[in-house]
Structures are given as structure tokens and as C-alpha cells.
Design a protein around this motif. Structure first.
Motif, PDB file in Angstrom:
ATOM      1  N   ASN A  62       0.873  -1.177   0.000  1.00 47.23           N
ATOM      2  CA  ASN A  62       0.000   0.000   0.000  1.00 47.23           C
ATOM      3  C   ASN A  62       0.904   1.219   0.000  1.00 47.23           C
ATOM      4  OD1 ASN A  62      -2.794  -1.061   0.159  1.00 47.23           O
ATOM      5  ND2 ASN A  62      -1.881  -2.156   1.889  1.00 47.23           N
ATOM      6  N   ILE A  63       0.884   1.955  -1.081  1.00 47.99           N
ATOM      7  CA  ILE A  63       1.880   3.025  -1.240  1.00 47.99           C
ATOM      8  C   ILE A  63       1.433   4.341  -0.614  1.00 47.99           C
ATOM      9  CG2 ILE A  63       3.042   2.029  -3.250  1.00 47.99           C
ATOM     10  CD1 ILE A  63       1.403   4.125  -4.929  1.00 47.99           C
ATOM     11  N   ILE A  64       0.133   4.483  -0.363  1.00 48.56           N
ATOM     12  CA  ILE A  64      -0.338   5.630   0.433  1.00 48.56           C
ATOM     13  C   ILE A  64      -1.254   5.077   1.525  1.00 48.56           C
ATOM     14  CG2 ILE A  64      -1.442   7.907   0.466  1.00 48.56           C
ATOM     15  CD1 ILE A  64       0.797   8.044  -1.479  1.00 48.56           C
ATOM     16  N   THR A  65      -0.884   5.371   2.764  1.00 46.82           N
ATOM     17  CA  THR A  65      -1.688   4.975   3.920  1.00 46.82           C
ATOM     18  C   THR A  65      -1.741   6.185   4.860  1.00 46.82           C
ATOM     19  OG1 THR A  65       0.132   4.294   5.364  1.00 46.82           O
ATOM     20  CG2 THR A  65      -0.622   2.664   3.748  1.00 46.82           C
ATOM     21  N   THR A  66      -2.420   6.033   6.005  1.00 51.80           N
ATOM     22  CA  THR A  66      -2.433   7.163   6.951  1.00 51.80           C
ATOM     23  C   THR A  66      -1.040   7.406   7.523  1.00 51.80           C
ATOM     24  OG1 THR A  66      -3.097   5.644   8.685  1.00 51.80           O
ATOM     25  CG2 THR A  66      -4.863   6.876   7.615  1.00 51.80           C
ATOM     26  N   ASP A  67      -0.143   6.424   7.378  1.00 53.00           N
ATOM     27  CA  ASP A  67       1.227   6.568   7.910  1.00 53.00           C
ATOM     28  C   ASP A  67       2.238   7.087   6.897  1.00 53.00           C
ATOM     29  OD1 ASP A  67       0.403   5.543  10.344  1.00 53.00           O
ATOM     30  OD2 ASP A  67       0.744   3.469   9.690  1.00 53.00           O
ATOM     31  N   THR A  68       1.807   7.357   5.697  1.00 53.39           N
ATOM     32  CA  THR A  68       2.738   7.833   4.665  1.00 53.39           C
ATOM     33  C   THR A  68       3.418   9.127   5.112  1.00 53.39           C
ATOM     34  OG1 THR A  68       1.556   6.754   2.882  1.00 53.39           O
ATOM     35  CG2 THR A  68       2.836   8.686   2.263  1.00 53.39           C
ATOM     36  N   PRO A  69       4.747   9.212   4.973  1.00 46.96           N
ATOM     37  CA  PRO A  69       5.422  10.465   5.336  1.00 46.96           C
ATOM     38  C   PRO A  69       4.911  11.647   4.519  1.00 46.96           C
ATOM     39  CG  PRO A  69       7.005   8.815   4.553  1.00 46.96           C
ATOM     40  CD  PRO A  69       5.654   8.182   4.476  1.00 46.96           C
ATOM     41  N   VAL A  70       4.877  12.787   5.175  1.00 49.68           N
ATOM     42  CA  VAL A  70       4.318  13.994   4.552  1.00 49.68           C
ATOM     43  C   VAL A  70       5.424  15.041   4.442  1.00 49.68           C
ATOM     44  CG1 VAL A  70       2.619  15.834   4.858  1.00 49.68           C
ATOM     45  CG2 VAL A  70       2.042  13.493   5.521  1.00 49.68           C
ATOM     46  N   GLU A  71       5.486  15.686   3.326  1.00 51.87           N
ATOM     47  CA  GLU A  71       6.546  16.696   3.137  1.00 51.87           C
ATOM     48  C   GLU A  71       6.011  17.892   2.367  1.00 51.87           C
ATOM     49  OE1 GLU A  71      10.602  15.043   2.075  1.00 51.87           O
ATOM     50  OE2 GLU A  71      10.219  16.420   0.396  1.00 51.87           O
ATOM     51  N   LYS A  72       6.351  19.073   2.851  1.00 48.80           N
ATOM     52  CA  LYS A  72       5.961  20.329   2.224  1.00 48.80           C
ATOM     53  C   LYS A  72       6.689  20.485   0.890  1.00 48.80           C
ATOM     54  CE  LYS A  72       5.521  25.000   4.171  1.00 48.80           C
ATOM     55  NZ  LYS A  72       5.872  25.967   3.220  1.00 48.80           N
ATOM     56  N   ILE A  73       6.026  21.054  -0.079  1.00 52.33           N
ATOM     57  CA  ILE A  73       6.683  21.422  -1.329  1.00 52.33           C
ATOM     58  C   ILE A  73       6.400  22.891  -1.598  1.00 52.33           C
ATOM     59  CG2 ILE A  73       6.867  19.209  -2.530  1.00 52.33           C
ATOM     60  CD1 ILE A  73       4.092  19.958  -3.815  1.00 52.33           C
ATOM     61  N   ARG A  74       6.870  23.396  -2.727  1.00 48.74           N
ATOM     62  CA  ARG A  74       6.696  24.831  -2.977  1.00 48.74           C
ATOM     63  C   ARG A  74       5.230  25.216  -3.176  1.00 48.74           C
ATOM     64  NH1 ARG A  74       7.749  22.729  -8.084  1.00 48.74           N
ATOM     65  NH2 ARG A  74       6.308  23.577  -9.631  1.00 48.74           N
ATOM     66  N   VAL A  75       4.409  24.270  -3.612  1.00 46.40           N
ATOM     67  CA  VAL A  75       2.985  24.537  -3.819  1.00 46.40           C
ATOM     68  C   VAL A  75       2.293  24.571  -2.460  1.00 46.40           C
ATOM     69  CG1 VAL A  75       0.895  23.710  -4.978  1.00 46.40           C
ATOM     70  CG2 VAL A  75       3.147  23.170  -5.943  1.00 46.40           C
ATOM     71  N   HIS A  76       1.432  25.553  -2.232  1.00 46.16           N
ATOM     72  CA  HIS A  76       0.719  25.619  -0.959  1.00 46.16           C
ATOM     73  C   HIS A  76      -0.364  24.540  -0.929  1.00 46.16           C
ATOM     74  CE1 HIS A  76      -0.967  27.298   2.651  1.00 46.16           C
ATOM     75  NE2 HIS A  76      -2.160  27.121   2.102  1.00 46.16           N
ATOM     76  N   THR A  77      -0.282  23.627   0.014  1.00 37.93           N
ATOM     77  CA  THR A  77      -1.252  22.518   0.083  1.00 37.93           C
ATOM     78  C   THR A  77      -1.695  22.295   1.530  1.00 37.93           C
ATOM     79  OG1 THR A  77       0.444  20.841   0.468  1.00 37.93           O
ATOM     80  CG2 THR A  77      -0.115  21.289  -1.837  1.00 37.93           C
ATOM     81  N   ASP A  78      -2.773  21.559   1.668  1.00 37.19           N
ATOM     82  CA  ASP A  78      -3.232  21.086   2.981  1.00 37.19           C
ATOM     83  C   ASP A  78      -2.688  19.666   3.133  1.00 37.19           C
ATOM     84  OD1 ASP A  78      -6.520  20.836   4.530  1.00 37.19           O
ATOM     85  OD2 ASP A  78      -4.695  19.716   4.933  1.00 37.19           O
ATOM     86  N   ARG A  79      -1.846  19.433   4.146  1.00 36.41           N
ATOM     87  CA  ARG A  79      -1.124  18.157   4.178  1.00 36.41           C
ATOM     88  C   ARG A  79      -1.732  17.108   5.103  1.00 36.41           C
ATOM     89  NH1 ARG A  79       2.450  22.157   3.820  1.00 36.41           N
ATOM     90  NH2 ARG A  79       3.171  22.049   5.954  1.00 36.41           N
ATOM     91  N   LYS A  80      -2.995  17.323   5.503  1.00 34.57           N
ATOM     92  CA  LYS A  80      -3.653  16.341   6.378  1.00 34.57           C
ATOM     93  C   LYS A  80      -4.016  15.062   5.619  1.00 34.57           C
ATOM     94  CE  LYS A  80      -7.106  18.643   8.247  1.00 34.57           C
ATOM     95  NZ  LYS A  80      -6.783  20.016   7.948  1.00 34.57           N
ATOM     96  N   LEU A  81      -3.594  13.915   6.142  1.00 36.79           N
ATOM     97  CA  LEU A  81      -3.978  12.630   5.523  1.00 36.79           C
ATOM     98  C   LEU A  81      -5.057  11.936   6.350  1.00 36.79           C
ATOM     99  CD1 LEU A  81      -0.901  10.675   4.117  1.00 36.79           C
ATOM    100  CD2 LEU A  81      -3.117  10.997   3.041  1.00 36.79           C
TER     101      LEU A  81
END
Ligand code: DGJ
Length: 307
Positions: A62-81
Motif C-alpha cells: 500500500n503506497i499511500i496509507t495514513t502513515d505515509t510520510p508527509v513533506e511540504k513542497i513549494r505549492v501551498h497545500t493542505d497536508r492532512k492525511l
């Protein structure tokens, strides 16, 4: 051993587990077909399988789960999983219709998916994740509304010139938007087309044949299948033809997931949804797309998957 996969039946991976790759996409990379799709079980969002023969599928994780590491990028995003409830339990978000492309420019695998907050369908955002590998170590970069627009049912399309496009249902699904992506596939760069205003098209799937662009889509009826349609255009940002019927009045009880070009053929992958109550009973139907003498694509039902 030759296996014949049956349309609309449960399919199993090489470990004997049911394949959950709903609303999915395939990427051909270095001899492997990677199949990405929704897995809504436990803390999972996106599963990945791979195959060389498209008859046997190896689960890669499973390549995306609730435990997937989160990282900011230059695009403004909401990073809540996920969100944490007052009692400490976790409320998953919804990640639907994941698609992955390989970006030659950055040598990264870039995933785009439709994001909703898990409680309603009002956020209508896209979300992105990247990895150096096709089947592991993805990092989630968050969700956003491209240029402030809604983006629900979606797909990605990679053109021969290396430019990628993100296509999504917008304006509460009324219109379909086509955004060209930036060179690194990490943002929408430009809205290049707005299609079929007020026609409520969902489940877009694009392919290119003999220099022409084709798009399949469904109408917007929740989990219930409806009449599929197709259209074509000489350029992605040009005029698309009026929608025409594809398959029967329920698209053989399916909704488009993606089209796989393979050995000069174009293979239709559709989801036969179990619906919200029986989501895990959702299956796949895979049919060969044929073209009539006028070049119009069509499918005929066959109980065997065209694999
Ligand atoms: C139809 C969409 O195509 C699916 O991806 C999912 O969002 C369902 N609607 C939810 O009702």
C-alpha cells in the motif's frame, strides 16, 4: 499456467488475496505493468500491484496509507492525511482514482488523486505524492484546488512530447477541466480546456491513437453505472467532438477507470462498483476497444477479461 480472468469476478493476487485497485490506473515502466488503485481497508488508501503478463499480479504494498510520510513542497497545500477525533480515533480522508506517471524531467514517479475530507464531498481537491520508485517510498505532499477550482473524478494523461495533463470534473461536476501540468508534474500550470459545460461528466479516461486524442467518461450518478460516452479531438486544447455512446446504457455495468495501450491495442478497464455498502465487492471489467470503419471506438461484452 494460463489463467483466464473473468470480468466482474473477484481477482486475486499471487498471495491469494483479493486485488483492491479500484478507480485505478496502470503505468508501464521497464518491463512491468504497475497497477495502482484504491484500497479502502484498514489505514490504506492506495495499493500497488505489478505484472509482466497482465494475468498474474504481485502485490507490492500500500503506497499511500495514513502513515505515509508527509513533506511540504513549494505549492501551498493542505497536508492532512487524516483527522483525529476527540476520542483519539482516526477519521480517514477519501483518496479516489489514483493515477501515477513517471516524470522523465525529474526522474520521479508522481501520483495524483482526488481528495475529500472523509465527511463530505465538498473539498473537491486534487492531491499529490512522489517517489523515486514506482511501488514504494511515496511521500505525500498534500491537497489543493487547482487555481481555486473544484477537482473531483480525475485522470492523468502523458503526451508524446513529455507534457502531462490532469483532467478532472469541476464546478460541482458540471464541466470537465483539462490542466496542463508543470514540467515536473508537481502543479497545474495552465487550464487548457473546459469541456462539455453542464453535461456532468465523470470518470475521464484518455488515450491517443494515430495522433488523435480520445476520451471516455461516464455521467454523474454516484456509484450506479450509466451510459458511457466517448469523444475525440485533434489537439487536447482544441475542439472536442460531441459526446457519443460507448458501450450499452450501463457501460456493461461499469464506469471507466483507464485505458491501457498495449501492443497496438487499447484496453478498457472499468470498475464494476459494489457501492458504499459493499465497496469491497467492487470488481473490474476489461474489454478490448475496437474501432469501426469511421474510427469510432466501441466495446462488446465478453465474459473473459481482454488480458
Ligand atoms: C462516482 C465516482 O466516479 C467515484 O469515483 C466515486 O466518487 C463515487 N461517485 C462516489 O459516489
Amino acid at each position: 499456467m494460463e489463467t483466464t480472468l473473468k470480468n466482474g469476478e473477484k481477482w486475486y493476487d499471487t498471495d491469494g488475496n483479493v486485488i483492491h485497485a479500484h478507480g485505478g490506473h496502470m503505468l508501464y515502466h521497464e518491463g512491468w505493468y504497475y497497477w495502482y488503485g484504491e484500497n479502502r481497508n484498514d489505514n490504506n488508501y492506495v495499493a500497488c500491484y505489478r505484472s509482466k503478463d497482465l494475468k498474474t499480479f504481485e502485490f507490492r504494498g500500500n503506497i499511500i496509507t495514513t502513515d505515509t510520510p508527509v513533506e511540504k513542497i513549494r505549492v501551498h497545500t493542505d497536508r492532512k492525511l487524516f483527522t483525529q477525533n476527540e476520542d483519539g480515533s482516526i477519521q480517514k480522508v477519501n483518496l479516489e482514482r489514483p493515477k501515477v506517471l513517471y516524470c522523465e524531467y525529474t526522474k520521479k514517479f508522481v501520483l495524483w488523486v482526488h481528495y475529500e475530507n472523509g465527511q463530505n464531498y465538498l473539498d473537491a481537491r486534487c492531491a499529490i505524492a512522489t517517489s523515486d520508485y514506482p511501488d514504494r517510498d511515496f511521500t505525500y505532499h498534500g491537497s489543493f484546488n487547482p487555481f481555486g477550482s473544484m477537482a473531483r473524478d480525475c485522470t492523468l494523461f502523458l503526451d508524446d512530447d513529455g507534457r502531462a495533463y490532469f483532467i478532472a470534473a469541476s464546478r460541482d461536476n458540471a464541466d470537465l477541466h483539462i490542466w496542463r501540468l508543470t514540467k515536473d508534474f508537481m502543479n497545474t500550470d495552465k487550464l487548457v480546456n473546459v469541456l462539455w459545460q453542464g453535461e456532468y461528466r465523470e470518470a475521464p479516461a484518455l488515450f491517443k491513437k494515430d495522433g488523435k486524442y480520445y476520451m471516455l467518461s461516464s455521467h454523474c450518478t454516484g456509484w450506479a453505472p450509466n451510459q458511457g460516452k466517448w469523444s475525440c479531438a485533434d489537439s487536447i486544447d482544441g475542439e472536442w467532438e460531441l459526446l457519443q455512446n460507448f458501450g450499452d446504457e450501463t457501460t456493461f455495468r461499469s464506469q471507466p477507470a483507464f485505458v491501457l495501450p498495449r501492443d497496438g491495442k487499447y484496453i478498457y478497464f472499468g470498475d464494476r462498483w459494489g457501492g458504499s455498502e459493499h465497496y469491497n465487492d467492487s470488481t473490474y471489467i476489461v474489454l478490448d476497444i475496437k474501432f469501426d470503419s469511421d474510427g469510432a471506438p466501441f466495446i462488446e461484452y465478453d465474459e473473459n477479461a481482454a488480458l
